[in-house]
Every structure is written in C-alpha cells, then in structure tokens.
Design an enzyme around this catalytic site. Sequence first.
Site, PDB file in Angstrom:
ATOM      1  N   GLY A 128      25.801  44.229  50.475  1.00  0.00           N
ATOM      2  CA  GLY A 128      26.177  43.767  51.290  1.00  0.00           C
ATOM      3  C   GLY A 128      25.708  42.756  52.004  1.00  0.00           C
ATOM      4  N   ARG A 241       7.728  34.154  47.732  1.00  0.00           N
ATOM      5  CA  ARG A 241       7.877  32.588  47.096  1.00  0.00           C
ATOM      6  C   ARG A 241       6.905  31.659  46.654  1.00  0.00           C
ATOM      7  NH1 ARG A 241      11.013  32.993  52.749  1.00  0.00           N
ATOM      8  NH2 ARG A 241      12.806  34.092  52.680  1.00  0.00           N
ATOM      9  N   GLN A 277      11.387   5.033  23.050  1.00  0.00           N
ATOM     10  CA  GLN A 277      10.886   4.192  24.596  1.00  0.00           C
ATOM     11  C   GLN A 277      12.059   5.246  24.945  1.00  0.00           C
ATOM     12  OE1 GLN A 277      11.682   0.798  26.528  1.00  0.00           O
ATOM     13  NE2 GLN A 277       9.049   0.433  26.548  1.00  0.00           N
ATOM     14  N   GLY A 338      17.457  19.505  21.059  1.00  0.00           N
ATOM     15  CA  GLY A 338      19.401  19.783  20.276  1.00  0.00           C
ATOM     16  C   GLY A 338      19.586  20.782  19.621  1.00  0.00           C
ATOM     17  N   GLU A 362      14.220  35.782  45.852  1.00  0.00           N
ATOM     18  CA  GLU A 362      13.595  35.983  47.072  1.00  0.00           C
ATOM     19  C   GLU A 362      13.453  35.168  48.361  1.00  0.00           C
ATOM     20  OE1 GLU A 362      10.354  37.210  47.908  1.00  0.00           O
ATOM     21  OE2 GLU A 362       9.735  37.901  45.107  1.00  0.00           O
TER      22      GLU A 362
END
Length: 378
Positions: A128, A241, A277, A338, A362
Amino acid sequence: MDFALTEEQSAIFDMARDFGAEHIAPHARTWEAEGTIPKALWPKLAELGFGGLYVSEERGGTGLSRLDATLVFEALSQSCVSVAAFLSIHNMCARMIDAYGTDALKDRMLPKALSMETVLSYCLTEPGSGSDAAALKTRAARDNSGYLLTGTKAFISGGGYSDAYIVMARTSDDGPKGISAIVVEDGAAGLSFGGLEDKMGWRSQPTRQVQMDDCPAPAENLLGEEGQGFKYAMAGLDGGRLNIAACSIGAAQSALDQTVAYMAERRAFGQSIDQFQGLQFRLADMEIALQSARTFLRQAAWKLDTGAPDATKFCAMAKKLCTETGSTVADQCLQLHGGYGYLADYGIEKIVRDLRVHQILEGTNEIMRLITARHMIQ
C-alpha cells in the site's frame, strides 16, 4: 571541462565489460528461463571488488566514487541488466551498513557482504505504499533484546534468495521521522516470503513479498539512530537512481551496437539496410540521444561525489532522462531488426522488457519530475 575518463576509470569499465561478456552474457537467457541467478556468480564479481564498490577501504571495500560505480553498472548491463541491477541493490545495502551500522554489525556482516557470501536486499516498498514511501506500515516494536518486526514488503528483489534484508520499519507514529532501518537476517523466526512474482522483465531476479510476523532483530542490527531510517533510505536512493540510469544506458548501447552490426548484414532491395538514408538518420538519432544521456548521467554522478547542493535534483533528472532514453533506443533497435527483433534468439526483446521497469523503480519517473520541480520553485 574534461569529459574524458581517466586511465583507471577506463580500466574499471573494461574489466566489468569483459567479465560480463565471459561470465554473464552466455548464460543470461538460461538464467532468465530458470528465474534465478546462480549464487556462485557473486563471489566471482566480489573478487574484482564489486561486492563493496563504495564501502570504505578501511572496512575492506573498494571505495569507488559514484561516478566510478556507474561505469561498472553501465558495462555489466551490456551483458544483462537484471544481474547488474541486482548487484546495485546489494551495493546500496552494503554501503548503508558501512555508513550507519554499529561496529559489531560491521564486524559481523561486512566481510561476508564484501566477498558476497552474504547477498543483501533492500525492503522499503509495501503493498500500500510505493511512491508515498513514508506511509509504510511495517512496525518494529522494542523488546528486551532488540526489535520485533511485523509487516509485509512488496516487489523485493532477492526475496527468499538473499541472506539479509535492510528493512524500513516504523518505530513510532511520527511520519517520516518515525521510520528506522533495521537489518533482518535470513532464517529469523517469523520471516517468510510470498510466491515468486511472474514479471515482464528482470526475470532472472527472484522477486517476492517479504513477510514478517514478530520477526526478531537484535538491537545492534539498527542502522544509525531510531527515526532516521527514512533519511538514510532517501540518501541511498540518489546513488541507486544513478546506477539504474547507468544500467539503462549500458543495455541500450548493447542493443544499438547489435543493431548496427545487424543492419550491415541484412539486405533489402539489393543493398544492406544500413545504406538507406532514412535508417541512417534513425541510427544517428539514437547515438545522439545515448551520448547526451550518458554525459548528463556522469555530470549528475560528479555532483553527488562532490556534495553539490543540487545533487539530488540532478540524480532525479538523470534517472528520468536515461531510463526513458534507454527504453526508447531499445524499442527502436527492435524495430530496425524487424521480425527478428521480436525473437528471443537476438536478445533485443529481452533488453526492451528488462528496461521497462527502470521508469518505475528507485522512484517513478513521475516522482523524478516532482523532485525536479520542487527544487526549481523553492
């Protein structure tokens, strides 16, 4: 400003990367399927000094800076995020014992924690209370020999696997100031565990609820002072972190490296797909994003190492930026593979799954935004 790693830092990164490539990467899928990490792995990591990365050298630790530690976790995550992140948790706990433990507790626990004969876990979250961590309900009542703990902790990495747990428990009703940090050792009476959680990622880490019913802990297992545990927990989270951010960067870098290699081999319309490209632009965007996040992470680690007044803000920003960047890059790498990216054989889908939780643990990335904003408007 000098952004280059020192020769020693480069050696630390290379050592961790090479260890992961030899001892972790070949087994990562098997460990994920089995839902556990062999305990025989940890002493091998400890031989490199990775069992106490920022435990003081006086106590036998490696005494690295937070920046140095992020290099270890970034490098190891190129082989398996789940393993690297669990090592981060152990190191956070070892550092808390070194910083706040009694001499008796340090003498008894640190040597085996540093050799990783003893594996440590961290117990803050409850069913909780997640983001509102100060609302935790687990209680620690004083008795003649120490404390009796009662309550349930949730989402505990290493639950039922680790040898000791740093538990945040309420010793008074005085809000955050009523929370203390107490070490509960495996085998204690009244200590039990829930069923193994079936998770999206980090599947090689056993995750269970940790349940305590009048579970005893001696007085010497209190870390620091009563009522200071929440402050200790929050201080530990700054480093945690950074480590999770580093894990995101390392895993995403691995995905990108694999993608560049795959695109050089995969052919379509008469040429390798790295010659299109439009796809080159996507590679460039990912490289720019990763390099930017890595630079920001190392700045945040430097601020924590130097005690900068805005270190907590920068750790929160780095965690938010790097975890979201890592997930985005990994997802794009899967797309560029893919259909093969969706197959377990290529390893990309595992990275995507493993990285998703980094935006939650974290401190959720919503909380990281809140921390950042509060520092801005003080």
